[in-house]
Design an enzyme around this catalytic site. Structure first.
Site, PDB file in Angstrom:
ATOM      1  N   GLU A 159      -7.605 -21.699   4.007  1.00 33.07           N
ATOM      2  CA  GLU A 159      -7.903 -20.263   4.087  1.00 33.07           C
ATOM      3  C   GLU A 159      -6.902 -19.467   3.247  1.00 33.07           C
ATOM      4  OE1 GLU A 159      -8.141 -18.971   8.181  1.00 33.07           O
ATOM      5  OE2 GLU A 159     -10.248 -19.527   8.286  1.00 33.07           O
ATOM      6  N   GLU A 235     -15.187 -24.774   9.315  1.00 30.36           N
ATOM      7  CA  GLU A 235     -14.726 -24.566  10.690  1.00 30.36           C
ATOM      8  C   GLU A 235     -15.773 -23.741  11.423  1.00 30.36           C
ATOM      9  OE1 GLU A 235     -10.781 -23.012  11.145  1.00 30.36           O
ATOM     10  OE2 GLU A 235     -10.027 -24.242   9.490  1.00 30.36           O
TER      11      GLU A 235
HETATM   12  C1  GLA Z   1      -8.546 -20.684  11.035  1.00 26.42           C
HETATM   13  C2  GLA Z   1      -7.642 -21.808  10.576  1.00 26.42           C
HETATM   14  C3  GLA Z   1      -7.555 -22.925  11.587  1.00 26.42           C
HETATM   15  C4  GLA Z   1      -7.374 -22.378  12.983  1.00 26.42           C
HETATM   16  C5  GLA Z   1      -8.522 -21.442  13.304  1.00 26.42           C
HETATM   17  C6  GLA Z   1      -8.454 -20.837  14.691  1.00 26.42           C
HETATM   18  O1  GLA Z   1      -9.826 -20.918  10.715  1.00 26.42           O
HETATM   19  O2  GLA Z   1      -8.065 -22.331   9.339  1.00 26.42           O
HETATM   20  O3  GLA Z   1      -6.481 -23.755  11.243  1.00 26.42           O
HETATM   21  O4  GLA Z   1      -6.168 -21.685  13.043  1.00 26.42           O
HETATM   22  O5  GLA Z   1      -8.507 -20.376  12.408  1.00 26.42           O
HETATM   23  O6  GLA Z   1      -8.410 -21.799  15.661  1.00 26.42           O
END
Ligand code: GLA
Length: 587
Positions: A159, A235
């Protein structure tokens, strides 16, 4: 050519159409004795792939040390086990992983240098990353698809578009993987937002999204970013995590199932985050700091399909049904919940007060002002600070710069107050009995921020301390990383109420080892170990009320329970139960 390739709207694996139906399972959050069980349950839910991050801070605890690949960090063994189960693997080696993990996985020895621009092309950062990858990749490459192994894709950063826009840095990481022999498909992931995707993507590297709802809109955003190629939600948040003092988050199984159905109906690939969350054992949890500092709890149950103890919950069944509509799921029975330990009471009849033990056994580092934790070469745990005051009277103690993250203050051994970073506290009214009184401050690092610009924020006491405007000088600083229990001088104490920071020890008998949950009614805040295995932090602030004890930690016959209680207990008794209590659910 990599095993996994992209087409105009999907993936091919070894030249055949392939849809990734993956679930996240972090090996470092699951006892290695349970990896095979969790991976089998992933396959039985209909997953064809699992995803894991790699926590740099655990694998390389100091810059000079060899990489730690033992026990719960034996990533080659995890990859081999996944392959044996017929699962493919998506590997997310960071260097930054977020993941509600201490410091987002960046090692404390690296973030200790406050000048280094983290997650950027700063050569001091990329040189450290390069050295890490030099060590990490050779033992992993045999498990990559190019060598016949299960790893079919590797993520670059995490991210990144939510953090920076240094494309040259992302390019450096991609090249660093290629230069070390990674031939597999590379991908980035970003929140489904045009600006994030623009800042976090690389030409020639698959861009994927992270989102848990608004499926059609998120897929449209991904498609607008890249006109063709696979749509992949890296995700898909089927649950969420908790902070101490906050609500226990859950997500309705039917709601998550409906959104998964939308995603799969649109032809997208998916990684469920999490399939099985596991546990932030020891002191590994991270923290958020948006408006205020907020540390993450020990459980990473995440309300995931497979619960923290590996039992299929309602979401397992609901998501399996959805997957079955889109791709074959094994025609094998869904696993039943595992056995649990019968309720077992423990009397903790031996005790060792912490402060005198620390003063007697830990050499002090001296400073005119208190030294922050990183200046002591320490990444996590507690620091005990001590000085003697030049004058007595009623007045205000001022901790310049605040505390990282929670400070307990003692005068001549008696507790006089607590300051918390969470509440922005920097002052404490106290009465000092007279010149020469001992002022002690026990500071706990509650977990490194893992998201946003505050990664690497310092811990311990963060600046000079003054009493009524007069600086208090000449501090003894004692690092207490709590990485072992050897030498704790336990003595018989009875099992009545106890006050003050102390280790407590008790033994309990086990017939057949099975999963259990440690309940600590009457205790306040601390850390628990069973047979030397650090289960994690407990805190009566909740929402979490029990700590998960994996069956492989227990043995037939006598077992040890040690608590480091930082405040006190109404009775030195605890119990292992068969039921987790993560707090009242709030959707
Ligand atoms: C983001 C991050 C993950 C995690 C999620 C929340 O998507 O990439 O590593 O922190 O948020 O659980």
């Amino acid at each position: 050519m990599p095993a996994l390739t992209t087409t105009s709207d999907g993936f091919h694996l070894h030249g055949e159409p392939f849809r990734i139906i993956s679930g996240a399972l972090h090996y470092f959050r699951v006892h290695p004795g349970q990896w095979a069980d969790r991976l089998r349950k992933a396959r039985l839910m209909g997953l064809n792939t699992v995803e894991t991050y790699v926590p740099w801070n655990l694998h390389q605890p100091s810059p000079g040390a060899p990489l730690d690949l033992d026990g719960i960090l034996d990533l080659p063994r995890f990859l081999r086990t996944a392959g044996e189960e017929g699962l493919k693997v998506l590997l997310r080696p960071g260097p930054y992983i977020c993941a509600e993990w201490d410091g987002g996985g960046l090692p404390g020895w690296l973030t200790a240098d406050r000048d280094i621009a983290l997650r950027s092309g700063d050569p001091r950062f990329t040189a450290a990353v390069d050295r890490y990858l030099d060590l990490l990749l050779p033992p992993l490459l045999p498990y990559f698809a190019a060598a016949g192994g299960p790893v079919v894709a590797v993520q670059v950063e995490n991210e990144y578009g939510a953090y920076g826009a240094d494309t040259a840095y992302l390019e450096h990481l991609a090249q660093a993987l290629r230069a070390r022999g990674v031939e597999e498909l590379l991908f980035t992931c970003d929140q489904a937002d045009p600006a994030h995707l623009a800042a976090g993507s690389l030409p020639g590297v698959l861009a994927t999204g992270t989102f848990g709802s608004r499926v059609e809109e998120s897929l449209r955003t991904l498609r607008a970013h890249r006109g063709e190629g696979p749509l992949m939600c890296t995700e898909f948040w089927v649950g969420w995590f908790d902070h101490w003092g906050g609500p226990h988050h859950t997500r309705d199984a039917a709601d998550a199932a409906a959104d998964l159905d939308r995603l799969l109906s649109a032809g997208a690939s998916v990684n469920l985050y999490m399939f099985h969350g596991g546990t932030n054992f020891g002191l590994t949890n991270g923290a958020n700091h948006q408006h205020a500092y907020a540390p993450t709890v020990t459980s990473y149950d995440y309300d995931a399909p497979l619960t923290e103890c590996g039992d299929p919950g309602p979401k397992y069944h609901a998501l399996r049904e959805v997957i079955a509509r889109h791709s074959p799921v094994p025609d094998e029975p869904v696993p039943a919940p595992g056995p649990k330990l019968p309720r077992t009471e423990v009397a903790l009849g031996r005790r060792a007060p912490l402060l005198p033990y620390a003063v007697a056994s830990v050499p002090a580092v001296r400073g005119a002002d208190p030294l922050p934790m990183h200046a002591l070469g320490q990444a996590s745990g507690l620091v005990l600070y001590r000085t003697s005051v030049p004058a007595g009277g009623d007045g205000l103690l001022r901790f310049t710069g605040g505390v990282g993250d929670r400070a307990q203050v003692f005068v001549d051994g008696a507790p006089v107050g607590v300051l918390e970073r969470e509440r922005g506290e920097e002052t404490l009214p106290v009465r000092l009995p007279g010149p020469g009184a001992a002022l002690e401050v026990l500071v706990e690092n509650l977990g490194g921020v893992n998201y946003g610009p505050r990664i690497g924020d310092p811990k311990g006491l963060l600046g000079p301390v003054a009493f009524d405007g007069t600086a208090l000088r000449d501090w003894e600083c004692r690092p207490l990383p709590l990485d072992g229990l050897d030498g704790v001088p336990f003595a018989a104490s009875g099992t009545g109420p106890a006050a003050g920071p102390a280790f407590h020890h008790g033994t309990f008998e086990v017939g057949t080892p099975a999963d259990a949950f440690l309940a600590l009614p009457g205790w306040t805040k601390g850390l628990a170990w069973v047979n030397g295995f650090a289960l994690g932090r407990y805190w009566n602030r909740g929402p979490q009320r029990t700590l998960y004890v994996p069956a492989p930690v227990l043995r037939p016959g006598a077992n040890d329970l040690v608590l480091l209680e930082l405040h006190g207990t109404t009775a030195a008794r605890a119990a292992f139960t068969g039921e987790p209590d993560l707090g009242p659910p709030r959707a």
